[in-house]
Design an enzyme around this catalytic site. Structure first.
Site, PDB file in Angstrom:
ATOM      1  CG  PHE A 100      -1.772   1.297   1.832  1.00 23.35           C
ATOM      2  CD1 PHE A 100      -2.280   2.138   0.623  1.00 23.35           C
ATOM      3  CD2 PHE A 100      -1.981   1.770   3.127  1.00 23.35           C
ATOM      4  CE1 PHE A 100      -2.857   2.770   1.220  1.00 23.35           C
ATOM      5  CE2 PHE A 100      -2.074   2.418   3.745  1.00 23.35           C
ATOM      6  CZ  PHE A 100      -2.500   3.561   2.835  1.00 23.35           C
ATOM      7  CE1 TYR A 141       3.441  -3.734  11.662  1.00 21.54           C
ATOM      8  CE2 TYR A 141       1.569  -2.487  13.069  1.00 21.54           C
ATOM      9  CZ  TYR A 141       2.387  -2.107  11.976  1.00 21.54           C
ATOM     10  OH  TYR A 141       2.691  -1.556  11.145  1.00 21.54           O
ATOM     11  CB  THR A 152       3.866   2.078  13.023  1.00 21.38           C
ATOM     12  OG1 THR A 152       2.406   1.637  13.674  1.00 21.38           O
ATOM     13  CG2 THR A 152       4.579   1.088  14.028  1.00 21.38           C
ATOM     14  CG  ASP A 153       0.453   5.165  15.088  1.00 26.08           C
ATOM     15  OD1 ASP A 153       0.380   4.461  15.585  1.00 26.08           O
ATOM     16  OD2 ASP A 153      -0.413   5.903  15.060  1.00 26.08           O
ATOM     17  CD  GLU A 154      -0.637  -0.209  14.955  1.00 22.27           C
ATOM     18  OE1 GLU A 154      -0.659  -0.766  15.688  1.00 22.27           O
ATOM     19  OE2 GLU A 154      -1.234  -0.646  13.840  1.00 22.27           O
ATOM     20  CB  ILE A 170      14.214  -7.600   3.698  1.00 21.48           C
ATOM     21  CG1 ILE A 170      12.300  -7.907   4.173  1.00 21.48           C
ATOM     22  CG2 ILE A 170      13.233  -6.456   2.051  1.00 21.48           C
ATOM     23  CD1 ILE A 170      12.679  -6.383   5.126  1.00 21.48           C
ATOM     24  CG  ASP A 196       6.807  -6.086  -2.171  1.00 19.59           C
ATOM     25  OD1 ASP A 196       6.124  -5.185  -2.135  1.00 19.59           O
ATOM     26  OD2 ASP A 196       6.743  -7.678  -2.396  1.00 19.59           O
ATOM     27  CE  LYS A 250       7.153  -0.949  10.870  1.00 18.23           C
ATOM     28  NZ  LYS A 250       8.017  -1.382   9.952  1.00 18.23           N
ATOM     29  CG  ASN A 277      -3.984   3.831  12.148  1.00 19.26           C
ATOM     30  OD1 ASN A 277      -3.574   4.218  13.420  1.00 19.26           O
ATOM     31  ND2 ASN A 277      -4.390   2.791  12.005  1.00 19.26           N
ATOM     32  CG  ASN A 278       0.076   5.964   6.322  1.00 16.23           C
ATOM     33  OD1 ASN A 278       0.812   5.741   4.950  1.00 16.23           O
ATOM     34  ND2 ASN A 278       0.006   6.273   7.591  1.00 16.23           N
TER      35      ASN A 278
END
Ligand code: NAD
Ligand code: TYD
Length: 333
Positions: A11, A147, A123-125, A60, A33, A151, A176-177
């Protein structure tokens, strides 16, 4: 610049490559990818004829492929990750492998080839939930899901490579995008596409969990600014300034599609569900960046995109996604 973008068929990565090729005519992009369930060649189909763009299918976590892809790059931007919280509850191991060890293998390549920049997309998470002030970059990490923990592990590995080996790391932590090409397992595209088909919208718990929403195009522009103007060794929060609870988002989607509220289906809550994410993005603002899109306009544009791109999401929803949905949501109802 010659950029190695990993996860460019997902995404945000696909939106980022499109942004770079449009905004920087002299840049070249190699997209590495693995094409997991979330990687979709259709996301970059329009870029294939651009001679500045090249695609390598690979993992990766594979040092040889990473070496080949990284050799001629000036910078690495690592978007590749397992990204869905609910899937991380089913199979945490896949997240640790890609999000932590895959990051290490990319950092090794950056170390070996002396790249100008290594950008870790985070991420903010990683901060966990806040009931008080929005998080700043120096706050403690308090991840709740496998997750978020994986991260956080990737972030810490990147910082360790910066401290130990002098790898020129910069970390971005975005909220969140939403926008075009988002796999329809995430809240906004799942609810838009379910609502188009008059299917139930499975709202977790009381529906009052809050997320800060960021248009993907704004996120891509922010990463571009950080790549060119960010200070090596720093972390930058990328916030949208759009805190909304899930029920508000759901009702906006239903209004946008002219569908009834009766489609909302309360289901069992997500275990470990963070109540609220919120970011302070002043540090990024000091680099001259602020998100440009108004939330309501960007959400309306996103609804329109899914309405006019059924040929993109229908094959996904009738393929891999279907078995996942039955497992995930069968347990919740
Ligand atoms: P996505 O799930 O849509 O795409 C991930 C991409 O990475 C896919 O193309 C997939 O094939 C690829 N990939 C996965 N494992 C790989 C591996 N081992 N090797 C090579 N490629 C691999 O994810 P997204 O939403 O575009 O997120 C991109 C990045 O941004 C992630 O690092 C994520 O943690 C971060 N992020 C996402 C959000 C969000 O709201 N989506 C917010 C903040 C940060
Ligand atoms: P999601 O899009 O999975 O992003 P994240 O968990 O990484 O923030 O979920 C956004 C919010 O929406 C989160 O509070 C969980 C909630 N949610 C639902 O209520 N129902 C759903 O079917 C999904 C996928 C998410």
């Amino acid at each position: 610049m010659r950029l190695l973008v990993t996860g460019g068929c997902g995404f945000i990565g696909s939106n980022f490559i499109r942004h770079i090729l449009h905004a920087h005519p002299d840049d070249r992009v190699t997209n590495l990818d693995k094409l997991t369930y979330a990687g979709n060649p259709e996301n970059v189909r329009d870029l294939e004829r651009d001679s500045r763009y090249a695609f390598i299918r690979g993992d990766i976590c594979d040092p040889e492929i990473v070496d080949r892809a990284a050799k001629d790059a000036d910078a690495i931007i690592n978007f590749a990750a397992e990204t869905h919280v609910d899937r991380s509850l089913l199979d945490p191991g896949a997240f640790i492998k890609t999000d932590v060890d895959g990051t290490r293998i990319l950092l090794e390549a950056a170390r070996r080839y002396g790249h100008q920049r290594y950008i870790q997309i985070s991420t903010d998470e990683v901060y966990g939930s806040t009931a008080g002030a929005p998080f700043v970059e120096t706050d403690l990490l308090h991840p709740s899901s496998p997750y978020a923990a994986s991260k956080a592990g990737g972030d810490l590995m990147a910082l360790a490579y910066a401290a130990t080996y002098g790898v020129p790391v910069i970390i971005t932590r975005a909220s969140n995008n939403f926008g075009p090409y988002q796999y329809p397992e995430k809240l906004i595209p799942l609810f838009i596409t379910n609502a188009i088909d008059d299917q139930p919208l499975p709202l977790y718990g009381d529906g009052l969990n809050v997320r800060d929403w960021l248009a993907v195009e704004d996120h891509c522009e922010a990463v571009d600014v950080v790549l060119r103007k960010g200070t090596i060794g720093e972390i930058y929060n990328v916030g949208g300034g759009n805190e909304r609870n899930n029920l508000e988002i759901t009702e906006m989607i239903l209004r946008g599609l002219n569908k009834p509220k009766s489609l909302i289906k309360p289901v069992a809550d997500r275990p470990g569900h963070d109540r609220r994410y919120a970011l302070n993005a002043d540090k990024l603002a000091a680099l001259g960046f602020r998100p440009r899109r108004r939330f309501d306009d960007a959400l309306r544009a996103t609804i329109d995109w899914y309405r006019t791109h059924e040929s993109w999401w229908r094959p996904i929803k009738s393929g891999e996604f279907r078995a996942y949905y039955e497992t995930q949501y069968g347990q919740r109802s």
